[in-house]
Design an enzyme around this catalytic site. Structure first.
Site, short mmCIF file in Angstrom:
data_model
loop_
_atom_site.label_atom_id
_atom_site.label_comp_id
_atom_site.label_asym_id
_atom_site.label_seq_id
_atom_site.Cartn_x
_atom_site.Cartn_y
_atom_site.Cartn_z
N ASP A 1 -58.82 -11.42 17.84
CA ASP A 1 -58.94 -12.47 18.83
C ASP A 1 -57.88 -13.52 18.46
OD1 ASP A 1 -59.63 -14.12 20.88
OD2 ASP A 1 -61.76 -14.20 20.41
C1 BGC Z 1 -60.99 -15.70 23.46
C2 BGC Z 1 -60.71 -14.27 23.87
C3 BGC Z 1 -59.48 -14.23 24.74
C4 BGC Z 1 -58.32 -14.83 23.99
C5 BGC Z 1 -57.02 -14.81 24.76
C6 BGC Z 1 -59.76 -16.39 22.88
O1 BGC Z 1 -59.96 -17.77 22.78
O2 BGC Z 1 -62.03 -15.73 22.53
O3 BGC Z 1 -61.82 -13.74 24.54
O4 BGC Z 1 -59.21 -12.91 25.14
O5 BGC Z 1 -58.62 -16.19 23.69
O6 BGC Z 1 -57.05 -15.69 25.82
#
Ligand code: BGC
Length: 779
Positions: A274
């Site tokens: 993530d």
């Molecule tokens: C989130 C993810 C997301 C990623 C990219 C993160 O803050 O937890 O679910 O895919 O950002 O935007």
């Protein structure tokens, strides 16, 4: 900063030459390409290209065309080896990219489909696959390659700020719905990233919280949905979660990313972090977390230095690089797909409008007030949310859509006359409230965070009475909004005093004039209903139903569509009733520390660490095993018609239990029924068993009045297993098992029995608790 490295590498690549003898991805084998890569190129490929994608800049140097502004990230391109950048973009309810671009008059809006929780409430895998197909088509046609979805963390507690993106408190529902979504999206030749693997069940301090969970609860509850998805839909990628699991960051945890995911479940794709997840890039590489997104200079340096200093075996890096190259080979960008930037948004609007109606849950319908009778022509509309309908949640789960249909407009589109005398008052009030709640511009994440909803507007009795004179029925909408970074609070769970007062006054006035009141819940997660549900005549849980929300609700209210959703989670009487509530960050301030400066701490309960003391007793497993009263049980939902369950039967064939039952529509209008199959295991000497567990489910086709259909549900003998930690094995005890066919977890229509023989399957002995944990048991 990142750009500096990118340009340096580009210069180095140029020096290395791009002549005819240099292997090219797709033309030469991946091994030959890897053999031709420099250490620096490998280190680049395993990290992303930085945050440029977020700001809409062209993330990639050396590319001849812009990638997709507003996408969350890209992979690193290496032109001399024929490796293009591929685009990774959120998210569960549709594609999240920037809707406009500088110097470009075209728009790039995407369809906001219903939130994950609504999709799960349909219990309809075919429908979810179709929604996935439409979402994947937008991914393809807007030039992206991998959608960062579905999100299937378990609804452990009603207050998790991201429950709206997630599916259910039950892993079978979560896994089956996610698998259907993945099949739909990937059917377009684009990929998904199944997230957040694993145990990301709270937003508070999500980047440093240690989830302390027993191996049994991990295997049976928190990992099961991922296992089902991986095995049944072959996702291209998995996204590791931010949190620690039993003392190790999920992304640095080899037991999670390799032993379980690849060795036990047979996953062949890539794992990406993530965004900014984990701390130690080298540990992440070793764990099998192939790609680090969005990528930082520090990670690049750490990986290069670790190889040079012998702390990271280059063959590990090569293996991760290979998996990334294999993923890139499948992408539209690699294949040179000529995307249109023009998906059929009209057709997709129809899909979202129709699918949303199938996940709405009718919680109450006294005296068959719904569907509204043909005598109802004039509608009174109360509640700020009626005028400002919530399509979905905030953060990466948001979708930049062209519009959201309000309930007001939906009703008008359906031919109702709405008394609009309150409209300007509501609109002005909402505008002022939104100004008051405007995000703090000094907070860099402000645009990503949920802004508080307007406090419900007070109306005088006179105002309500005036409405009652002019209209035939009252609708009161109660709305909620949440998103990543923050968990909800107990005051968000409960009705505010203003909401309660509105509901009391409207029901008092309308009932006094012999008119009925319908409550519409425009929510992303569970709220308190027990204390007020006696007030209105009907309650429709419409969830956050996407951009066509108002039209979808009007379709249900008018009877154009019969609601067929059922709850994928329990509505408890009180927040405290959920077994996890004693171990959840209740009303704690969020901590957004993407720098990890704080490091791992052990002092603050539910912030630095969370003890999953309720163990496997999540949701109905708890309420039903401990005989607790609930407001609405798991699997519950009414219809405009009624169903009769008949001729249940069970047989065993090749290690599978096949349960069949006739479902007859014995009411007056067409409708669909969700049928649930629970299994109650015999008492075990060794393992504490929940009262029952969902093992399969199905939804009928639309049945006309009087029509009967045969529903068949299958359960493998091995699916009856519980996880025995002492033997690190999945174990099925021999004995008589009850197979319960239900309309909800508390409405069992038929009980069948089958003799089951013993079975056990050894697993790796992994993911152990590092700290003692006293878990809840029935004994
Ligand atoms: C989130 C993810 C997301 C990623 C990219 C993160 O803050 O937890 O679910 O895919 O950002 O935007």
């Amino acid at each position: 900063m990142k750009k500096k490295i990118l340009s340096m590498t580009l210069a180095a690549s140029t020096l290395m030459g791009c002549g005819p003898n240099v292997p090219q991805l797709g033309k030469s084998s991946t091994d030959e390409v890897i053999a031709a890569m420099t250490l620096e190129e490998k280190a680049h490929l395993v990290i992303g290209t930085g945050m440029a994608g977020f700001t809409g800049e062209n993330a990639v140097i050396g590319e001849t065309r812009s990638l997709v502004p507003g996408a969350a990230g890209t992979t690193y391109p290496i032109e001399r080896l024929g490796i293009p950048a591929v685009v990774l973009a959120d998210g569960p309810a549709g594609l999240r990219i920037n809707p406009t671009r500088e110097g470009d008059s075209a728009t790039y809006y995407c369809t906001h489909f219903p939130i994950g929780t609504l999709l799960a409430s349909t219990w309809d895998q075919e429908l979810v696959e179709n929604v996935g197909k439409a979402i994947g088509n937008e991914v393809l046609e807007y030039g992206a390659d991998v959608l960062l979805a579905p999100a299937l963390n378990i609804h452990r507690n009603p207050l998790c700020g991201r429950n709206f993106e997630y599916y259910s408190e039950d892993p079978v529902v979560s896994g089956k719905i996610a698998a259907a979504y993945v099949r739909g999206v990937q059917g377009n030749g684009v990929g998904v990233s199944v997230k957040h693997y694993a145990v990301n069940n709270q937003e508070t301090n999500r980047m440093a919280n240690d989830a302390r969970v027993s191996p049994r609860a991990l295997r049976e509850i928190y990992l099961k949905g991922f296992e089902i998805t991986v095995k049944e839909s072959v996702p291209w990628t998995v996204m590791s979660s931010y949190n620690y699991v039993n003392g190790t960051y999920a992304s640095e945890n080899k037991e999670l990313q390799t032993t379980l995911l690849r060795d036990e479940w047979g996953f062949h794709g890539i794992v990406m972090t993530d965004w900014f997840g984990g701390k130690d890039a080298v540990a992440q590489m070793i764990a099998g977390n192939d790609m680090l997104q969005p990528g930082t200079d520090q990670q690049f340096e750490d990986i290069v230095n670790a190889v040079n200093e012998g702390r990271l075996d280059e063959t590990i890096l090569d293996q991760n690089v290979k998996r990334i190259l294999e993923m890139i080979l499948q992408t539209p960008n690699f294949k040179g797909y000529k995307f249109s930037n023009n998906p059929d948004l009209k057709a997709h609007a129809t899909i979202t409008r129709q699918s949303a109606t199938e996940g709405m849950v009718l919680l109450k319908n006294e005296n068959a007030v719904l569907p509204l009778s043909s005598d109802v022509k004039n509608v009174a509309l109360f509640g700020c949310t009626s005028y400002d309908f919530v399509a979905g949640g905030t953060g990466s789960g948001n979708v930049n859509r062209a519009y959201t249909v309000s309930l007001l407009d939906g009703l008008k589109n359906a031919g109702y006359t709405v008394d609009e005398s309150l409209k300007p008052i509501y609109e002005q009030y909402i505008e002022e409230e939104n100004k008051r709640n405007a995000p703090d511009p000094s907070n860099q994440f402000a645009h990503f965070m949920p802004t508080p909803r307007p406090v419900e507007m007070a109306l005088t009795l006179e105002q309500i009475e005036k409405q009652a004179v002019n209209t035939d029925v009252a609708l009161v909408t109660l709305g909620r909004m949440s998103g990543e970074f923050e968990d909800r609070t107990t005051s968000d769970f409960n009705l505010s005093n203003e909401e309660l007062k509105l509901l009391q006054d409207v029901t008092k006035v309308f009932h006094a004039s012999g008119k009925q009141v319908v409550v519409v819940l425009n929510i992303g997660g569970v709220i308190e209903t027990a204390s007020w549900k006696n007030l209105p005549d009907a309650i429709l849980c419409a969830w956050q139903a996407g951009q066509e929300g108002g039209n979808s609700v009007a379709d249900v209210l008018s009877g154009k569509a019969s609601p067929s959703g059922k709850l994928p989670m329990t509505f408890p009487v009180k927040f405290e009733d959920a077994a996890s509530s004693a171990n959840f960050p209740v009303n704690q301030k969020a901590n957004i520390d993407i720098t990890h400066k704080g490091g791992k701490k052990n002092d603050v309960k539910n912030v630095d660490y969370t003890n999953y003391e309720e163990d496997i007793y999540v949701g109905y497993r708890y309420f039903d095993s401990f005989d607790k009263q609930v407001s609405y049980p798991f699997g519950y939902g009414l219809s405009y018609t009624s169903f009769e369950y008949g001729n249940p039967s069970i047989k065993e064939e090749n290690g599978e239990y096949i349960v069949s039952i006739d479902i007859k529509n014995n009411g007056k209008v067409a409708g669909k029924e969700v049928v649930q199959l629970y299994v109650a295991a015999p008492k075990s000497k060794k393992i504490d068993k929940p009262e029952k567990e969902l093992k399969a489910f199905a939804k009928t086709k639309e049945l006309n009045p009087g029509e009967t259909t045969l529903i068949t549900m299958k359960v493998k003998a091995s699916d009856l297993a519980s996880y025995d930690e002492s033997a690190s094995s999945w174990v099925v005890d021999a004995g008589t098992y009850k197979f319960l066919v239900g309309a909800s977890s508390r409405d069992i229509k038929a009980v069948l029995e089958a003799e089951v023989t013993a079975f056990s399957e050894k697993t790796n002995d992994i993911l152990k608790l590092q700290e003692p944990l006293t878990v809840l048991t029935k004994k």
